[in-house]
Design an enzyme around this catalytic site. Structure first.
Site, PDB file in Angstrom:
ATOM      1  N   ASP A  80       0.823  -1.297   0.040  1.00  0.00           N
ATOM      2  CA  ASP A  80      -0.100   0.131   0.076  1.00  0.00           C
ATOM      3  C   ASP A  80       0.830   1.277   0.123  1.00  0.00           C
ATOM      4  O   ASP A  80       1.994   1.304   0.461  1.00  0.00           O
ATOM      5  CB  ASP A  80      -1.094  -0.145   1.166  1.00  0.00           C
ATOM      6  CG  ASP A  80      -0.245  -0.211   2.488  1.00  0.00           C
ATOM      7  OD1 ASP A  80       0.912  -0.792   2.801  1.00  0.00           O
ATOM      8  OD2 ASP A  80      -0.636   0.478   3.579  1.00  0.00           O
ATOM      9  N   GLU A 140      -0.341  -2.007   5.083  1.00  0.00           N
ATOM     10  CA  GLU A 140       0.386  -2.006   6.317  1.00  0.00           C
ATOM     11  C   GLU A 140       0.199  -0.671   6.960  1.00  0.00           C
ATOM     12  O   GLU A 140       0.498  -0.922   8.286  1.00  0.00           O
ATOM     13  CB  GLU A 140       1.975  -1.917   5.812  1.00  0.00           C
ATOM     14  CG  GLU A 140       2.970  -2.346   7.096  1.00  0.00           C
ATOM     15  CD  GLU A 140       3.074  -0.869   7.961  1.00  0.00           C
ATOM     16  OE1 GLU A 140       3.025  -1.251   9.059  1.00  0.00           O
ATOM     17  OE2 GLU A 140       3.262   0.136   7.231  1.00  0.00           O
ATOM     18  N   GLU A 141      -0.052   0.385   6.211  1.00  0.00           N
ATOM     19  CA  GLU A 141      -0.205   1.731   6.880  1.00  0.00           C
ATOM     20  C   GLU A 141      -1.430   1.846   7.723  1.00  0.00           C
ATOM     21  O   GLU A 141      -1.600   3.175   8.134  1.00  0.00           O
ATOM     22  CB  GLU A 141       0.052   2.562   5.963  1.00  0.00           C
ATOM     23  CG  GLU A 141       1.158   2.532   5.161  1.00  0.00           C
ATOM     24  CD  GLU A 141       2.546   3.078   5.877  1.00  0.00           C
ATOM     25  OE1 GLU A 141       2.111   3.547   6.856  1.00  0.00           O
ATOM     26  OE2 GLU A 141       3.634   3.267   5.313  1.00  0.00           O
ATOM     27  N   ARG A 192      18.732  -6.258  13.819  1.00  0.00           N
ATOM     28  CA  ARG A 192      18.544  -6.060  15.111  1.00  0.00           C
ATOM     29  C   ARG A 192      17.979  -7.305  15.878  1.00  0.00           C
ATOM     30  O   ARG A 192      16.821  -7.620  15.433  1.00  0.00           O
ATOM     31  CB  ARG A 192      17.851  -4.693  15.849  1.00  0.00           C
ATOM     32  CG  ARG A 192      17.791  -4.397  17.124  1.00  0.00           C
ATOM     33  CD  ARG A 192      17.258  -3.498  17.575  1.00  0.00           C
ATOM     34  NE  ARG A 192      17.589  -3.133  18.982  1.00  0.00           N
ATOM     35  CZ  ARG A 192      18.242  -2.546  19.447  1.00  0.00           C
ATOM     36  NH1 ARG A 192      19.167  -2.059  18.868  1.00  0.00           N
ATOM     37  NH2 ARG A 192      18.586  -2.655  20.966  1.00  0.00           N
ATOM     38  N   HIS A 198       7.532   8.370   4.628  1.00  0.00           N
ATOM     39  CA  HIS A 198       6.324   9.355   4.749  1.00  0.00           C
ATOM     40  C   HIS A 198       6.520  10.775   4.566  1.00  0.00           C
ATOM     41  O   HIS A 198       5.625  11.705   5.292  1.00  0.00           O
ATOM     42  CB  HIS A 198       5.910   8.960   6.458  1.00  0.00           C
ATOM     43  CG  HIS A 198       5.294   7.938   6.539  1.00  0.00           C
ATOM     44  ND1 HIS A 198       4.057   7.255   7.271  1.00  0.00           N
ATOM     45  CD2 HIS A 198       5.736   6.509   6.324  1.00  0.00           C
ATOM     46  CE1 HIS A 198       4.104   6.291   7.357  1.00  0.00           C
ATOM     47  NE2 HIS A 198       4.913   5.643   6.630  1.00  0.00           N
TER      48      HIS A 198
END
Ligand SMILES: [Zn+2]
Ligand SMILES: [Zn+2]
Length: 396
Positions: free
Chosen positions: A82, A140-141, A181, A367
């Site tokens: 998306d 996802e957003e 990580r 973004h």
């Protein structure tokens, strides 16, 4: 096999860039990825795969089965599809053609990269055992997150992946480098909405009123004490309020105040406890001051945990693929990511694909209207993920 994958990844890079540019020029908002899903399904079908569409509405899933020896091992590879409600400010040939919609988080890159990975793996299927599950997910957003709906629709079953691997572009990591990580990586993202009700009136006579502005101010300060006094010290947390509306004027105290904020942490137990404490504090404090507080929590994504052993294995294999100097450590990041839903169910690893290029001015954050990537990352991303998948399938 390593050199073979590296060479295929370089060979197919131009096609991956073309796919990325097509997706970038035609972005679609969360839960509306119809054309994107069609594009993905067509590309997979052209490889000879049989994609399953319509999962969580616009999700696409396909399997690639290795034919070397029989194996029931399955590894899942995930891309999100998306775009965001942002107007693109870049002047590039592949600029968004949709007003107010832009791939400003690199999900076009993730989708194009996973299509490239599929192409490589499909070509090498007689050289590995087990099954690769390709997961192209929507939204996802946007809450509740496409990943949570994909899981509800059974994406982690039949066959169940032993591990899920996801990658995300990283505008803070130079192109050519990969970031990892272990353990806690990204935060849970709950939203808090409060309405504090009092009794408004002439500001000259507060003794006759219940001032919701003062109550709300106390609540804002008090809630920060929960973070400093109740939070487990080893557990990163953020509580921020970005909206505080008291719509009175100089001489009028309003009837109510609304507050909106976000609570983020990296511990599911503390996440629940923190919300309970915040609600109790806000409600009782308002009551003690003669008012009332309506407290609403909207549940967001869980925190993203990178399974330590899986992450260590992938990191070692990435060092083999990229060279040790090209693998970097990532800092904790209090942003959210719906890949976290997978990480709560199966062993998962979310790593970052470097896309920054300072000499070319490619530094804008995700973004933002000027976000872009150094596309040479698409010579790396597809092959690296194919390599990691094959190594995971070869495990024991
Ligand atoms: Zn994003
Ligand atoms: Zn993203």
């Amino acid at each position: 096999m390593l050199e073979q994958i590296q060479s295929l990844s370089r060979q197919y890079a131009a096609d991956a860039v073309a796919a990325r540019r097509h997706l970038h020029a035609h972005p679609e908002l969360s839960f509306h990825e119809e054309n994107t899903a069609r594009f993905v399904a067509e590309q997979l079908t052209a490889l000879g795969l049989s994609p399953q569409t319509g999962i969580a509405n616009t999700g696409v899933v396909a399997l690639i089965e290795g034919t070397l020896t029989p194996s029931s091992r399955v590894v899942g590879l995930r891309a999100d599809m998306d775009a965001l409600p942002i107007t693109e400010a870049n002047d590039v040939p592949y600029k968004s053609t949709v007003d107010g919609v832009m791939h400003a988080c690199g999900h076009d890159v993730h989708t194009a990269s996973l299509l490239g990975t599929a192409r490589i793996l499909n070509q090498l299927r007689d050289q590995f055992s087990g099954t690769v599950k390709l997961v192209f997910q929507p939204a996802e957003e946007k809450a509740p997150g496409g990943a949570s709906l994909m899981i509800k629709d059974g994406v982690l079953e039949n066959p169940r992946p032993a591990g899920m691997i996801g990658q995300h572009v990283a505008p803070n990591v130079p192109v050519g480098k990969i970031g990892f990580r272990e353990g806690m990586y990204m935060a849970s993202t709950d939203e808090i909405y409060m309405t504090i009700r009092g009794k408004g009136g002439h500001a000259a006579m507060p003794d006759n009123l219940v001032d919701p502005v003062l109550i709300a101010s106390h609540i804002i300060v008090a809630l920060q004490q929960i973070i400093s006094r109740n939070r487990p010290p080893a557990s990163p947390s953020v509580l921020s309020f970005g909206r505080f509306i008291a719509n009175g004027v100089t001489n009028v105290i309003p009837n109510e105040v609304t507050i909106e904020g976000t609570f983020r942490c990296m511990n599911e137990e503390w996440r629940e406890k923190g919300i309970v404490l915040a609600q109790k504090m806000a409600e009782t404090m308002a009551e003690a001051m003669g008012g009332r507080c309506e407290f609403t929590r909207v549940k967001g994504y869980p925190f993203l945990k990178n399974h330590p052993e899986l992450t260590r294995r992938l990191r070692t294999q990435t060092e083999a693929y990229m060279g040790r100097d090209n693998v970097v450590d990532l800092d904790l990041w209090m942003a959210g990511e719906d890949f976290a839903f997978y990480s709560q169910v199966v062993d998962s690893c979310f790593y970052r694909l470097g896309t920054r290029n300072e000499t070319r001015g490619i530094t804008a954050g995700v973004h933002t209207p000027t976000f872009d990537i150094d596309e040479s990352a698409l010579a790396i991303g597809p092959g690296l993920m194919a390599w990691l998948a094959v190594q995971e399938l070869a495990k024991e």
